[in-house]
Every structure is written in structure tokens, then in C-alpha cells.
Design a protein around this motif. Structure first.
Motif, PDB file in Angstrom:
ATOM      1  N   UNK A  29     -15.253 -17.961   8.565  1.00 54.12           N
ATOM      2  CA  UNK A  29     -15.048 -18.867   9.694  1.00 54.12           C
ATOM      3  C   UNK A  29     -13.997 -19.917   9.347  1.00 54.12           C
ATOM      4  N   UNK A  30     -13.152 -20.225  10.317  1.00 49.58           N
ATOM      5  CA  UNK A  30     -12.098 -21.215  10.114  1.00 49.58           C
ATOM      6  C   UNK A  30     -11.810 -21.928  11.426  1.00 49.58           C
ATOM      7  N   UNK A  31     -11.240 -23.126  11.346  1.00 56.84           N
ATOM      8  CA  UNK A  31     -10.920 -23.886  12.553  1.00 56.84           C
ATOM      9  C   UNK A  31      -9.602 -24.626  12.373  1.00 56.84           C
ATOM     10  N   UNK A  32      -8.881 -24.809  13.469  1.00 59.52           N
ATOM     11  CA  UNK A  32      -7.576 -25.477  13.459  1.00 59.52           C
ATOM     12  C   UNK A  32      -7.449 -26.356  14.694  1.00 59.52           C
ATOM     13  N   UNK A  33      -6.579 -27.360  14.603  1.00 56.19           N
ATOM     14  CA  UNK A  33      -6.294 -28.213  15.756  1.00 56.19           C
ATOM     15  C   UNK A  33      -4.782 -28.390  15.872  1.00 56.19           C
ATOM     16  N   UNK A  34      -4.245 -28.110  17.059  1.00 52.77           N
ATOM     17  CA  UNK A  34      -2.822 -28.246  17.322  1.00 52.77           C
ATOM     18  C   UNK A  34      -2.604 -29.202  18.488  1.00 52.77           C
ATOM     19  N   UNK A  35      -1.545 -30.019  18.390  1.00 53.98           N
ATOM     20  CA  UNK A  35      -1.254 -31.035  19.397  1.00 53.98           C
ATOM     21  C   UNK A  35       0.147 -30.840  19.962  1.00 53.98           C
ATOM     22  N   UNK A  36       0.320 -31.239  21.207  1.00 52.21           N
ATOM     23  CA  UNK A  36       1.612 -31.100  21.863  1.00 52.21           C
ATOM     24  C   UNK A  36       2.709 -31.847  21.105  1.00 52.21           C
ATOM     25  N   UNK A  37       2.429 -33.056  20.643  1.00 53.31           N
ATOM     26  CA  UNK A  37       3.462 -33.884  20.026  1.00 53.31           C
ATOM     27  C   UNK A  37       3.959 -33.316  18.706  1.00 53.31           C
ATOM     28  N   UNK A  38       3.100 -32.616  17.962  1.00 51.45           N
ATOM     29  CA  UNK A  38       3.471 -32.164  16.620  1.00 51.45           C
ATOM     30  C   UNK A  38       3.617 -30.655  16.486  1.00 51.45           C
ATOM     31  N   UNK A  39       3.071 -29.889  17.418  1.00 54.37           N
ATOM     32  CA  UNK A  39       3.028 -28.435  17.236  1.00 54.37           C
ATOM     33  C   UNK A  39       3.678 -27.626  18.348  1.00 54.37           C
ATOM     34  N   UNK A  40       3.875 -28.216  19.513  1.00 54.99           N
ATOM     35  CA  UNK A  40       4.419 -27.468  20.648  1.00 54.99           C
ATOM     36  C   UNK A  40       5.667 -28.169  21.176  1.00 54.99           C
ATOM     37  N   UNK A  41       6.856 -27.728  20.782  1.00 57.56           N
ATOM     38  CA  UNK A  41       8.086 -28.364  21.260  1.00 57.56           C
ATOM     39  C   UNK A  41       8.212 -28.268  22.778  1.00 57.56           C
ATOM     40  N   UNK A  42       9.023 -29.143  23.345  1.00 58.51           N
ATOM     41  CA  UNK A  42       9.296 -29.092  24.777  1.00 58.51           C
ATOM     42  C   UNK A  42       9.815 -27.709  25.139  1.00 58.51           C
ATOM     43  N   UNK A  43       9.217 -27.105  26.150  1.00 64.00           N
ATOM     44  CA  UNK A  43       9.589 -25.753  26.549  1.00 64.00           C
ATOM     45  C   UNK A  43       8.580 -24.701  26.127  1.00 64.00           C
ATOM     46  N   UNK A  44       7.627 -25.085  25.270  1.00 62.51           N
ATOM     47  CA  UNK A  44       6.577 -24.144  24.878  1.00 62.51           C
ATOM     48  C   UNK A  44       5.681 -23.865  26.076  1.00 62.51           C
ATOM     49  N   UNK A  45       5.541 -22.610  26.444  1.00 68.33           N
ATOM     50  CA  UNK A  45       4.677 -22.267  27.570  1.00 68.33           C
ATOM     51  C   UNK A  45       3.218 -22.354  27.157  1.00 68.33           C
ATOM     52  N   UNK A  46       2.345 -22.489  28.130  1.00 69.52           N
ATOM     53  CA  UNK A  46       0.917 -22.488  27.827  1.00 69.52           C
ATOM     54  C   UNK A  46       0.486 -21.115  27.280  1.00 69.52           C
ATOM     55  N   UNK A  47       1.151 -20.056  27.724  1.00 72.99           N
ATOM     56  CA  UNK A  47       0.841 -18.728  27.173  1.00 72.99           C
ATOM     57  C   UNK A  47       1.131 -18.714  25.674  1.00 72.99           C
ATOM     58  N   UNK A  48       2.307 -19.192  25.300  1.00 72.20           N
ATOM     59  CA  UNK A  48       2.659 -19.262  23.880  1.00 72.20           C
ATOM     60  C   UNK A  48       1.701 -20.165  23.129  1.00 72.20           C
ATOM     61  N   UNK A 117      -8.068 -26.938  19.967  1.00 68.68           N
ATOM     62  CA  UNK A 117      -8.805 -26.743  18.726  1.00 68.68           C
ATOM     63  C   UNK A 117      -9.395 -25.336  18.765  1.00 68.68           C
ATOM     64  N   UNK A 118      -9.121 -24.540  17.748  1.00 72.40           N
ATOM     65  CA  UNK A 118      -9.514 -23.134  17.775  1.00 72.40           C
ATOM     66  C   UNK A 118     -10.377 -22.791  16.568  1.00 72.40           C
ATOM     67  N   UNK A 119     -11.272 -21.849  16.782  1.00 68.83           N
ATOM     68  CA  UNK A 119     -12.105 -21.326  15.706  1.00 68.83           C
ATOM     69  C   UNK A 119     -12.065 -19.808  15.763  1.00 68.83           C
ATOM     70  N   UNK A 120     -11.900 -19.187  14.609  1.00 70.48           N
ATOM     71  CA  UNK A 120     -11.938 -17.732  14.510  1.00 70.48           C
ATOM     72  C   UNK A 120     -12.978 -17.330  13.486  1.00 70.48           C
ATOM     73  N   UNK A 121     -13.594 -16.188  13.716  1.00 73.45           N
ATOM     74  CA  UNK A 121     -14.580 -15.655  12.783  1.00 73.45           C
ATOM     75  C   UNK A 121     -14.217 -14.222  12.430  1.00 73.45           C
ATOM     76  N   UNK A 122     -14.615 -13.821  11.233  1.00 73.30           N
ATOM     77  CA  UNK A 122     -14.368 -12.465  10.772  1.00 73.30           C
ATOM     78  C   UNK A 122     -15.437 -12.057   9.788  1.00 73.30           C
ATOM     79  N   UNK A 123     -15.234 -10.917   9.170  1.00 77.43           N
ATOM     80  CA  UNK A 123     -16.230 -10.377   8.251  1.00 77.43           C
ATOM     81  C   UNK A 123     -15.564  -9.778   7.019  1.00 77.43           C
TER      82      UNK A 123
END
Length: 290
Positions: A29-48, A117-123
Motif C-alpha cells: 500500500x502506498x499514498x501520494x498527494x499532488x497539488x496544482x501549484x507544484x505538480x500540474x503546470x498550466x495547461x494540464x488537463x484533468x484527464x492527465x 491524494x491517491x492510494x494504490x494497493x498491490x500484492x
């Protein structure tokens, strides 16, 4: 504290921390947090953004040599717009489906800026840790480095279509699974090659000697780099490429490469101490949040 100091403090307080993901009875299990100001440059689509946010957590699963199972995301924005939310979820679903995982939901909130904020799980029954490398082993990387650096340059140049395309990376779940039986230490390159090598060296108590000419550089870097030194910086220190960096016994490199569907490149060797490139010290530089 800076981010690195904070992480060391947390690792000292939480014994299960310190790798790309935690492992509890075979569950990764792992978790991450991404913010518009630091991780998504202007022009980044919500899909991306959906693809990239969830992909970052899936990359941590890959770094443990685990199979990805599922992911969730907490989505926050100043307003909850239907088109934006639908696009984010579509990106999250697509990146999951690309690695055989399932996007299973999350949470919604409003905030002063867009964030996820995202969390992924695996095995896995045999996780690959950051510790485990020994002198004499070969250090390798998957894929090519500098993709995100080129994407950032594309966004800066106003080429948002190319920027979005470069930001939609494929998490290396398949490569992590293929490398797991062979690798002695592994992590993803989200902080950049240089910093990843320092982190592996610290965890394994080894050094590394790297051949810069052997480091695989993404083709897009050459469209934006203005010098050889800039090309190296884009490939080695910008980070957020989400490739895998690993060590392998020299005799096992060929077998590991044969088991992969993606490229695996030998870039150097583990040593008794010090991290050098062409004999010169490699600075601990890379991506830092905040």
C-alpha cells in the motif's frame, strides 16, 4: 524541515516506512498527494491529472516488484465541475486498466486549489526493498529518463498537447514484476536518477559509479535541451519520470532483460562508497515537494 528531513524523521518513528510502499502480510500500500501549484503546470488537463496522480501511486507498487490491484483518489478543487471530475476519473480509470488494476473510487472535497491524494494497493510475497544492493552489482534503469523534464518544457513553450502526452506515463508494473526475482534493491525514479541513487546508496550502505554516456535519455529531451549539461540535468535531476532504478547481480542482468517487455539499461556499478559520475561526485539533487 525540508521534505527529506521530514521523511527520515517519519521513517525513524514508523518502522514499516522507508521504501516506496509499505508491505503488510503480502498487501502493498502506498499514498501520494499532488497539488496544482507544484505538480500540474498550466495547461494540464484533468484527464492527465487523473492519470498522473494515480499513476504515481501505481509506480510505487511497481517499485516493490508487486502486482497492482486497485487505486482510489481524493479529489479537491475550488468548485466541483462535472466535466473536470469526469475527465479526472477517466484518466484514473485508463491508467489503472493499462496495468491490470481497477480504479474503485475515492472522496470529494472543495479546496482553494486543485489537488489529488491517491492510494494504490498491490500484492507480493517477495517485495524488493531499497536495501539489499552489494558492491560489484550492476545498477540498471528501465525505459528512458527526462520525459517529465521535456513535458515541463513543452508546457512552458505553450505546446500543451505535447505536454499532456508526455505527462501520461505508463507505470512499470510489468517491469517490476519481471525484475523482482532478480533485483537485489529497487525503487522508482520519481525524485530523479541522481537522488534515487543517493537513496538506494543510503538504504543499502553502498556507493555507485555511473557512466553518463550509458544513461538512456528520452527522445523528447533533445527537442528542448540547449546544451549537453542541460540534457544531463533534464535526464538526471528533474525527476518525476517514474522509471525503475535497480541493482542486479552481474550474472543476472541478461536473464532480467530477457524477462522484460520494456528496455533495461546498465548504467553503472555498485561500489564500496561514494556516488560518482565519470569519477566525479554526483550531487544529491532532484525533485522535492514544496
Amino acid at each position: 524541515m525540508d521534505e527529506r528531513s521530514a521523511l527520515r524523521r517519519l521513517a525513524a518513528a514508523v518502522p514499516a516506512a522507508g521504501d516506496d510502499a509499505a508491505v503488510v502480510d503480502g498487501l502493498v500500500v502506498t499514498t501520494d498527494m499532488l497539488h496544482e501549484a507544484t505538480d500540474f503546470p498550466a495547461g494540464t488537463t484533468r484527464y492527465t491529472a487523473g492519470w498522473r496522480a494515480v499513476g504515481a501511486s501505481l509506480s510505487d507498487i511497481a517499485a516493490m516488484g508487486a502486482d497492482a490491484t486497485a487505486a482510489v483518489a481524493a479529489y479537491a478543487a475550488p468548485t466541483l465541475e462535472e466535466a473536470d471530475l469526469d475527465a479526472f476519473v477517466a484518466g484514473a480509470v485508463d491508467v489503472c486498466e493499462g496495468v491490470g488494476a481497477e480504479y474503485v473510487g475515492g472522496d470529494l472535497d472543495t479546496a482553494s486549489e486543485f489537488a489529488a491524494a491517491t492510494t494504490a494497493v498491490g500484492e507480493t510475497d517477495a517485495p524488493v526493498r531499497r536495501r539489499g544492493a552489494t558492491p560489484g552489482e550492476t545498477v540498471c534503469v528501465t525505459g528512458a529518463l527526462g520525459r517529465t523534464a521535456a513535458g515541463l518544457r513543452a508546457f512552458d513553450a505553450g505546446d500543451v498537447d505535447r505536454g499532456n502526452d508526455l505527462f501520461q506515463f505508463r507505470p512499470r508494473i510489468d517491469a517490476g514484476l519481471a525484475l523482482a526475482p532478480h533485483a537485489t534493491a529497487m525503487m522508482d525514479s520519481s525524485d530523479g536518477l541522481a537522488r534515487s541513487l543517493h537513496q538506494l546508496a543510503e538504504a543499502s550502505e553502498v556507493g555507485f559509479e555511473v557512466d553518463p554516456a550509458a544513461v538512456p535519455v528520452h527522445d523528447a529531451v533533445d527537442d528542448y535541451a540547449d546544451s549537453d549539461s542541460d540534457r544531463w540535468e533534464m535526464a538526471a535531476t528533474v525527476g518525476e519520470d517514474f522509471e525503475l532504478v535497480c541493482t542486479l547481480p552481474t550474472r543476472g542482468v541478461a536473464a532480467a532483460r530477457d524477462s522484460l517487455n520494456s528496455a533495461l539499461t546498465e548504467i553503472g556499478e555498485a561500489t564500496d562508497g561514494g556516488i560518482t559520475v565519470d569519477g566525479e561526485p554526483l550531487a544529491d539533487e532532484g525533485y522535492t515537494h514544496g
